[in-house]
Structure formats: structure tokens, C-alpha cells
Write a protein that holds these residues in place. Sequence first.
Motif, PDB file in Angstrom:
ATOM      1  N   SER A  16       0.820  -1.212   0.000  1.00 14.91           N
ATOM      2  CA  SER A  16       0.000   0.000   0.000  1.00 14.91           C
ATOM      3  C   SER A  16       0.852   1.259   0.000  1.00 14.91           C
ATOM      4  O   SER A  16       2.028   1.234   0.387  1.00 14.91           O
ATOM      5  N   LEU A  17       0.208   2.349  -0.419  1.00  9.93           N
ATOM      6  CA  LEU A  17       0.853   3.661  -0.358  1.00  9.93           C
ATOM      7  C   LEU A  17      -0.138   4.667   0.212  1.00  9.93           C
ATOM      8  O   LEU A  17      -1.305   4.708  -0.201  1.00  9.93           O
ATOM      9  N   GLU A  18       0.339   5.455   1.171  1.00 12.13           N
ATOM     10  CA  GLU A  18      -0.492   6.488   1.813  1.00 12.13           C
ATOM     11  C   GLU A  18       0.216   7.835   1.654  1.00 12.13           C
ATOM     12  O   GLU A  18       1.371   7.988   2.069  1.00 12.13           O
ATOM     13  N   THR A  19      -0.510   8.810   1.051  1.00 12.49           N
ATOM     14  CA  THR A  19       0.085  10.157   0.883  1.00 12.49           C
ATOM     15  C   THR A  19      -0.982  11.240   1.076  1.00 12.49           C
ATOM     16  O   THR A  19      -0.921  12.284   0.435  1.00 12.49           O
ATOM     17  N   SER A  20      -1.964  10.991   1.966  1.00 16.35           N
ATOM     18  CA  SER A  20      -3.087  11.945   2.015  1.00 16.35           C
ATOM     19  C   SER A  20      -2.745  13.265   2.688  1.00 16.35           C
ATOM     20  O   SER A  20      -3.394  14.267   2.457  1.00 16.35           O
ATOM     21  N   HIS A  47       7.382  20.779   8.009  1.00  8.66           N
ATOM     22  CA  HIS A  47       6.237  21.686   8.178  1.00  8.66           C
ATOM     23  C   HIS A  47       6.269  22.449   9.501  1.00  8.66           C
ATOM     24  O   HIS A  47       5.584  23.463   9.643  1.00  8.66           O
ATOM     25  N   LYS A  48       7.030  21.943  10.445  1.00 12.75           N
ATOM     26  CA  LYS A  48       7.054  22.495  11.805  1.00 12.75           C
ATOM     27  C   LYS A  48       7.251  24.007  11.817  1.00 12.75           C
ATOM     28  O   LYS A  48       6.549  24.739  12.513  1.00 12.75           O
ATOM     29  N   LYS A  49       8.199  24.467  11.027  1.00 11.04           N
ATOM     30  CA  LYS A  49       8.523  25.909  11.072  1.00 11.04           C
ATOM     31  C   LYS A  49       7.388  26.782  10.552  1.00 11.04           C
ATOM     32  O   LYS A  49       7.365  27.978  10.794  1.00 11.04           O
ATOM     33  N   PHE A  50       6.415  26.172   9.854  1.00  6.49           N
ATOM     34  CA  PHE A  50       5.269  26.946   9.352  1.00  6.49           C
ATOM     35  C   PHE A  50       4.068  26.826  10.309  1.00  6.49           C
ATOM     36  O   PHE A  50       3.020  27.417  10.070  1.00  6.49           O
ATOM     37  N   GLY A  51       4.191  26.022  11.339  1.00  3.85           N
ATOM     38  CA  GLY A  51       3.115  25.870  12.321  1.00  3.85           C
ATOM     39  C   GLY A  51       1.997  24.954  11.861  1.00  3.85           C
ATOM     40  O   GLY A  51       0.959  24.846  12.512  1.00  3.85           O
ATOM     41  N   GLY A  52       2.139  24.306  10.735  1.00  2.00           N
ATOM     42  CA  GLY A  52       1.109  23.385  10.228  1.00  2.00           C
ATOM     43  C   GLY A  52       1.527  22.887   8.858  1.00  2.00           C
ATOM     44  O   GLY A  52       2.571  23.301   8.334  1.00  2.00           O
ATOM     45  N   VAL A  53       0.690  22.023   8.275  1.00  2.00           N
ATOM     46  CA  VAL A  53       1.061  21.416   6.985  1.00  2.00           C
ATOM     47  C   VAL A  53       0.877  22.419   5.847  1.00  2.00           C
ATOM     48  O   VAL A  53      -0.197  23.006   5.699  1.00  2.00           O
ATOM     49  N   VAL A  54       1.913  22.598   5.030  1.00  2.00           N
ATOM     50  CA  VAL A  54       1.819  23.450   3.834  1.00  2.00           C
ATOM     51  C   VAL A  54       1.563  22.506   2.648  1.00  2.00           C
ATOM     52  O   VAL A  54       2.439  21.720   2.279  1.00  2.00           O
ATOM     53  N   PRO A  55       0.349  22.556   2.063  1.00  2.00           N
ATOM     54  CA  PRO A  55      -0.030  21.556   1.057  1.00  2.00           C
ATOM     55  C   PRO A  55       0.959  21.405  -0.092  1.00  2.00           C
ATOM     56  O   PRO A  55       1.287  20.279  -0.480  1.00  2.00           O
ATOM     57  N   GLU A  56       1.430  22.518  -0.638  1.00  2.00           N
ATOM     58  CA  GLU A  56       2.332  22.442  -1.794  1.00  2.00           C
ATOM     59  C   GLU A  56       3.641  21.718  -1.425  1.00  2.00           C
ATOM     60  O   GLU A  56       4.148  20.886  -2.181  1.00  2.00           O
ATOM     61  N   ILE A  57       4.139  22.039  -0.240  1.00  2.00           N
ATOM     62  CA  ILE A  57       5.388  21.386   0.206  1.00  2.00           C
ATOM     63  C   ILE A  57       5.130  19.887   0.436  1.00  2.00           C
ATOM     64  O   ILE A  57       5.955  19.041   0.088  1.00  2.00           O
ATOM     65  N   ALA A  58       3.959  19.579   0.992  1.00  2.00           N
ATOM     66  CA  ALA A  58       3.617  18.169   1.245  1.00  2.00           C
ATOM     67  C   ALA A  58       3.651  17.382  -0.064  1.00  2.00           C
ATOM     68  O   ALA A  58       4.247  16.307  -0.142  1.00  2.00           O
ATOM     69  N   SER A  59       3.032  17.937  -1.119  1.00  2.00           N
ATOM     70  CA  SER A  59       3.000  17.227  -2.415  1.00  2.00           C
ATOM     71  C   SER A  59       4.415  16.980  -2.920  1.00  2.00           C
ATOM     72  O   SER A  59       4.743  15.889  -3.385  1.00  2.00           O
ATOM     73  N   ARG A  60       5.244  18.009  -2.846  1.00  2.00           N
ATOM     74  CA  ARG A  60       6.616  17.876  -3.356  1.00  2.00           C
ATOM     75  C   ARG A  60       7.410  16.820  -2.576  1.00  2.00           C
ATOM     76  O   ARG A  60       8.190  16.067  -3.151  1.00  2.00           O
ATOM     77  N   GLU A  61       7.192  16.798  -1.274  1.00  2.00           N
ATOM     78  CA  GLU A  61       7.867  15.784  -0.448  1.00  2.00           C
ATOM     79  C   GLU A  61       7.410  14.379  -0.848  1.00  2.00           C
ATOM     80  O   GLU A  61       8.213  13.451  -0.944  1.00  2.00           O
ATOM     81  N   HIS A  62       6.094  14.230  -1.066  1.00  2.00           N
ATOM     82  CA  HIS A  62       5.584  12.905  -1.471  1.00  2.00           C
ATOM     83  C   HIS A  62       6.225  12.454  -2.782  1.00  2.00           C
ATOM     84  O   HIS A  62       6.603  11.301  -2.929  1.00  2.00           O
ATOM     85  N   VAL A  63       6.326  13.390  -3.743  1.00  2.00           N
ATOM     86  CA  VAL A  63       6.933  13.052  -5.036  1.00  2.00           C
ATOM     87  C   VAL A  63       8.343  12.493  -4.812  1.00  2.00           C
ATOM     88  O   VAL A  63       8.745  11.511  -5.428  1.00  2.00           O
ATOM     89  N   GLN A  64       9.042  13.091  -3.866  1.00  2.00           N
ATOM     90  CA  GLN A  64      10.426  12.656  -3.603  1.00  2.00           C
ATOM     91  C   GLN A  64      10.510  11.292  -2.941  1.00  2.00           C
ATOM     92  O   GLN A  64      11.501  10.589  -3.092  1.00  2.00           O
ATOM     93  N   TYR A  65       9.493  10.960  -2.140  1.00  2.00           N
ATOM     94  CA  TYR A  65       9.660   9.777  -1.283  1.00  2.00           C
ATOM     95  C   TYR A  65       8.802   8.559  -1.635  1.00  2.00           C
ATOM     96  O   TYR A  65       8.994   7.492  -1.054  1.00  2.00           O
ATOM     97  N   GLY A  94      -8.321  14.043   1.853  1.00  2.00           N
ATOM     98  CA  GLY A  94      -6.997  14.564   2.178  1.00  2.00           C
ATOM     99  C   GLY A  94      -6.678  15.771   1.317  1.00  2.00           C
ATOM    100  O   GLY A  94      -7.572  16.350   0.679  1.00  2.00           O
ATOM    101  N   LEU A  95      -5.421  16.130   1.270  1.00  2.00           N
ATOM    102  CA  LEU A  95      -4.976  17.269   0.455  1.00  2.00           C
ATOM    103  C   LEU A  95      -4.890  16.803  -0.991  1.00  2.00           C
ATOM    104  O   LEU A  95      -4.287  15.760  -1.270  1.00  2.00           O
ATOM    105  N   VAL A  96      -5.488  17.570  -1.890  1.00  2.00           N
ATOM    106  CA  VAL A  96      -5.626  17.079  -3.262  1.00  2.00           C
ATOM    107  C   VAL A  96      -4.271  16.786  -3.926  1.00  2.00           C
ATOM    108  O   VAL A  96      -4.096  15.727  -4.547  1.00  2.00           O
ATOM    109  N   GLY A  97      -3.320  17.697  -3.786  1.00  2.00           N
ATOM    110  CA  GLY A  97      -2.012  17.490  -4.420  1.00  2.00           C
ATOM    111  C   GLY A  97      -1.291  16.292  -3.830  1.00  2.00           C
ATOM    112  O   GLY A  97      -0.670  15.493  -4.548  1.00  2.00           O
ATOM    113  N   ALA A  98      -1.389  16.159  -2.520  1.00  2.00           N
ATOM    114  CA  ALA A  98      -0.741  15.047  -1.818  1.00  2.00           C
ATOM    115  C   ALA A  98      -1.354  13.715  -2.274  1.00  2.00           C
ATOM    116  O   ALA A  98      -0.633  12.766  -2.612  1.00  2.00           O
ATOM    117  N   LEU A  99      -2.684  13.672  -2.313  1.00  2.00           N
ATOM    118  CA  LEU A  99      -3.363  12.449  -2.755  1.00  2.00           C
ATOM    119  C   LEU A  99      -2.980  12.094  -4.186  1.00  2.00           C
ATOM    120  O   LEU A  99      -2.745  10.923  -4.517  1.00  2.00           O
TER     121      LEU A  99
END
Length: 343
Positions: A16-20, A47-65, A94-99
Motif C-alpha cells: 500500500s501507499l499512503e500520501t493523504s 512543516h514544523k517551522k510553518f506551524g502546520g502542513v503546507v499543502p504544496e510542500i507536502a506534495s513535493r515531499e511525497h513526489v520525492q519519497y 486529504g490534500l488534493v495534491g498530496a493524494l
Amino acid sequence: MMENNKDIKKDIVILSLETSCDETASAIVKNGTELISNVVKSQIDVHKKFGGVVPEIASREHVQYCDKVIDEALEQANYDFDDIDAFAVTYGPGLVGALLTGVSYMKALSYALHKPLIPVNHIHGHVYANYLSKTKPKLPFVCLIASGGHSHIVIMHKENEYKIIGRTLDDAAGEAFDKAARVLGLSYPGGPNLSRLAIGGNKDALLLPTPKLNNKYDFSFSGLKTAFINSCHKLSQNGQDIPLKDYAASFESKITDILAEKTIEAAIDYEIPNVCIAGGVSANTVLRETMSELCAKHNLKFYMPQLEFCTDNAAMIASAGYFTYKNGIVADLKLNAIPNLQI
Ligand code: KG4
Ligand code: ZN
């Protein structure tokens, strides 16, 4: 979009893969219950330094991993793709880009390797995290689902059939935890940090309101959250220190009491003998203890996921995927991410 799949052999191994949201995770599970391998790449530090999840950064991280967590899940298991019968992927909510990163990746993998792809609802995944415990829940059961995005009470009489009897009318329980934590100066993700701070605090230090709702199984956490924030601000405006430990304990106690009491009441009213909890907030120690005590008091059998399967992971997606597959559901290449997918 879906087609029937009646040809199911005895043992089914699912990768399985989870990226929501902010975890890129992959796992291998046999027959929905037997964990073979489990890999979670958390993005918390990003995301910590932004105080919450930044959707665009989340998507890019998923692409990498995506490829890395899948490779690691295979390596941990000492498997290759030939050992995998089917793939499962979270397609919402979930977040559309991440999903989309996860859905696109798994569609490509499934197409290239000629293996079925099972579409999994992330919330169903949280419920099925209970099936990865040593003691599996018996149907029928009542399940409290409390995460960062969702709070529901559901009843299941059959695998993969969810009867919703209660839901939040505003904030999710995890969201309320996170917002209260922020006022106490705690970093993201606030829930576990608030809980740690609350240890040894006086839970009666601050009186918080219990909302009265038309449907007694529904939740509303926004009034509670506002009352908490106002109390903190009032102290600050008067130049007084917030008794952090005591306020954290009061908030945690109130919210976990509400979650536990409504779930138990549902089990009693509907005469369901088994109770489960699910979602990130089910990792909360006070909630686990309160549920356990109340279930024992009312002669209900209580089940909970192992801590590592409460928050987002892919093992729960493989488990839910197995039961979805057994229901004859597989996706084709038209599968899309559905950010607001309902239970
Ligand atoms: O299920 P999850 O990992 O992600 C979603 O699907 O939303 O849940 C994350 C939520 C966050 O709001 C987090 O603060 C909360 O679960 N959480 C907790 C604890 N661990 C995670 N809340 C209270 N106590 C905890 N120990
Ligand atoms: Zn989740």
C-alpha cells in the motif's frame, strides 16, 4: 471505474501507499491482518517551522519519497514485486495534491506490473488499523474515529459497511487539540505535545462547557476551543501566567471525556458489545484509559490500535484494502483523488 474481482486466492499480500497529508508511507500486509513490513516517512520537521502542513510542500515531499518508501517496504519484507498480489492506495479524503502524487504513482505501478489497484478511503483505513492488533475486533462494533480532519462514531455490522451515527458539526477532535496547543505555545503537531504537557496537571483547574446537541452522538468542539482560548487570553491580558500544565490537563480531560462518553452511550443504546477507537487522537493515553475503564464498567469489549497505527500509516490502508478487495472492488486507470471523500 470499479470492476468486480471474484477470483481471490487464499492468501492475499497487499502493498500500500499512503500520501493523504504529511506522511509518505508504504506497508505490506497479508490477508488484511498480518503485518509484513511498515515504513513511514514523516514530514513533521519540514512543516514544523510553518506551524502546520503546507499543502504544496507536502506534495513535493511525497513526489520525492513515494519510490523510496515502497522500496524500503519491499526490502524490510525481503520481497520483490512478484510476491505482491495487489496494490492499495489512499484516494481520499486529504490534500488534493498530496493524494494525487500517491494515486498517480500507484496507477503507474499497477499498470506497468499488471497487478490490481485497490482504492482505499483513508477514514476506512483508520478503522482497519484495529485489525493489525493481536486481538482483532469482533463484528458488530462501534468505532470512534477521531483524527485531525474527522470525528465520527460509526457502527459496523459487516466488513466495509459503515453506519454513521454521529459526526462533528464543526472542528475535528485533533484539530481542536492542535488549536488549543497553539495557544499554549506548543509546536505542531499540537495534540501529542499538549498531552505530554498535561501529565501531572490538575484537570479541574479550568471548567469548560459541554455542548448540548440535537443528536446526542454528534460532536461540537468549536465552543469548547473558543472558551479555552478566551480563558487563556483573559489571563494574558491581566498580566497573569497561564497555568500551562493545568490548562492542558483540563482541555485534554474535557475533550476525551466527551469522545469516550458518547461512544460508550452509542454502544449501550444500540446494544453493540464491541467498541474500537481509531485516528490520530486514539493515540491519546487519557482517551485510551478512559475508554478502557468505561468499557470495563459497562461490560463492553474494548479494542484499540497499536500506537504506531493510530496516526497516519500505510499498514492500515493495506488492511482496509484487503477488505475492499474482498468486496470485489478494484480501480482502473480513471481513479482520481477525491479530497472531500466521505466515509
Ligand atoms: O489520523 P491523523 O494522523 O491524521 C489525520 O487523518 O488527520 O491525526 C492527526 C491528529 C492531529 O490533530 C494530532 O494532533 C492528533 O491527531 N494526535 C493527538 C495525539 N496524537 C496525535 N491528539 C491528542 N493526543 C495525542 N497523543
Ligand atoms: Zn489520518
